[in-house]
Design an enzyme around this catalytic site. Structure first.
Site, PDB file in Angstrom:
ATOM      1  CG  ASP A  47     -68.093 -35.518  90.983  1.00 52.43           C
ATOM      2  OD1 ASP A  47     -68.050 -35.182  92.183  1.00 52.43           O
ATOM      3  OD2 ASP A  47     -67.693 -34.792  90.054  1.00 52.43           O
ATOM      4  CG  HIS A 106     -60.666 -31.822  96.772  1.00 53.30           C
ATOM      5  ND1 HIS A 106     -60.334 -33.093  96.374  1.00 53.30           N
ATOM      6  CD2 HIS A 106     -61.375 -31.283  95.755  1.00 53.30           C
ATOM      7  CE1 HIS A 106     -60.822 -33.320  95.166  1.00 53.30           C
ATOM      8  NE2 HIS A 106     -61.467 -32.227  94.763  1.00 53.30           N
ATOM      9  CD  GLU A 151     -63.613 -33.857  97.397  1.00 55.44           C
ATOM     10  OE1 GLU A 151     -63.977 -32.653  97.388  1.00 55.44           O
ATOM     11  OE2 GLU A 151     -63.568 -34.560  96.365  1.00 55.44           O
TER      12      GLU A 151
END
Length: 297
Positions: free
Chosen positions: A212, A168, A271
């Site tokens: 996101d 991450h 990520e």
């Protein structure tokens, strides 16, 4: 803590290259410095906290408001998400390994002058209470002009197991509003801001609001174009079918006590993972490697 640090340094330090120090709250951190690069790696969570090639500004971001304490992940660096990515009801977010102390298994300097750390975890009663599987997990961190992180899962049990995982990574950028991510054009993604709606990326990823996204079915190398910082950061990967791109923007940032006001402009997560529908199933005795290779172009 002094005794533990002394033992770590006696067994695993590399004179003039690698030493172990108190990273805060008595938590040991490996400090690495070579002619190629410098880095910091915490034994709690096997979390890379810094990587900076010689002559460059830091590539990895950590919040100025990050909290360092036992059992809590640091905001920034490279948290290891395993054996699940994201939230699960009644269970720790992003799995249970990012807040545990890992065993330092080996340190070395290779023939190219890179420093290699091998950290590991195995199942015990406390892990099996959260996830009922036998496993051996390693993170191999190689620090040089490239930062390579290999997360290696071995199913040491007698039945198959299924997992999701992620490296991450929080990247430092000069201004996220002047930053784009290349390499995901044409990819489908699940948009968490739009209640997991399925969308398709057109062109490069730009940032004007909270972002996101789980990009699925992609093995592509990504490049962060940090325009204001006048640099390009490349993220190549192996064993990964998904890429998550995240920036909380100004409003969402306020929900994180361990982020300082306005820091969202200086960071970006790209990520390397297997997330959402991209899951890994391992037969008994099988091994899987999730690898991220980060470099400046």
């Amino acid at each position: 803590m002094t005794h533990a640090l002394d033992t770590l340094n006696q067994q695993h330090s590399l004179p003039g290259v690698l030493e172990f120090v108190d990273g805060g709250a008595g938590l040991p951190v490996a400090h690495i410095h070579t002619p190629q690069a410098s880095a910091r790696v915490a034994l709690q969570g096997a979390q890379v906290l810094a990587w900076q090639p010689a002559g460059a500004v830091p590539v990895i971001w950590v919040s100025k408001a990050a909290v360092v304490e036992p059992g809590k992940g640091v905001r920034g660096g490279v948290p290891v998400c395993w054996p699940w990515f994201g939230a699960r009801d009644g269970l720790p977010a992003h799995g249970f390994v990012r807040t545990r102390m890992w065993q330092l298994r080996h340190t070395a300097q290779d023939s190219q002058g890179q420093v290699v750390l091998r950290l590991g975890l195995t199942d015990d009663a406390s892990t099996r209470a959260l996830w009922p599987h036998a496993f051996d997990l390693e993170l191999v961190v190689t620090v040089g002009r490239t930062l390579t992180m290999a997360l290696i899962t071995c199913n040491t049990g007698s039945t198959p197991l299924t997992l999701t995982d992620a490296l991450h990574t929080y990247f430092a950028v000069a201004d996220v509003a002047q930053t784009t991510v290349q390499g995901l054009d044409g990819c489908d993604y699940l948009d968490k801001v739009q209640h997991m709606a399925t969308c398709r990326q057109a062109g490069s990823v730009a940032f004007t609001t909270e972002t996101d996204r789980v990009y699925v079915n992609t093995t592509a190398t990504c490049v962060i174009d940090d325009t204001a910082g006048q640099r390009h950061i490349q993220i190549a990967k192996q064993g990964s079918a998904s890429t998550v791109v995240w920036n909380p923007w100004s409003e969402r940032e306020k929900a994180f006590a361990d982020m300082a006001a306005g820091e969202y402009r200086k960071m970006l997560c790209v990520e390397t993972c297997n997330a959402g529908p991209d899951q890994i199933t391992l037969a008994a005795g099988a091994t899987h490697s999730l690898v991220a290779e980060i470099s400046l172009l």
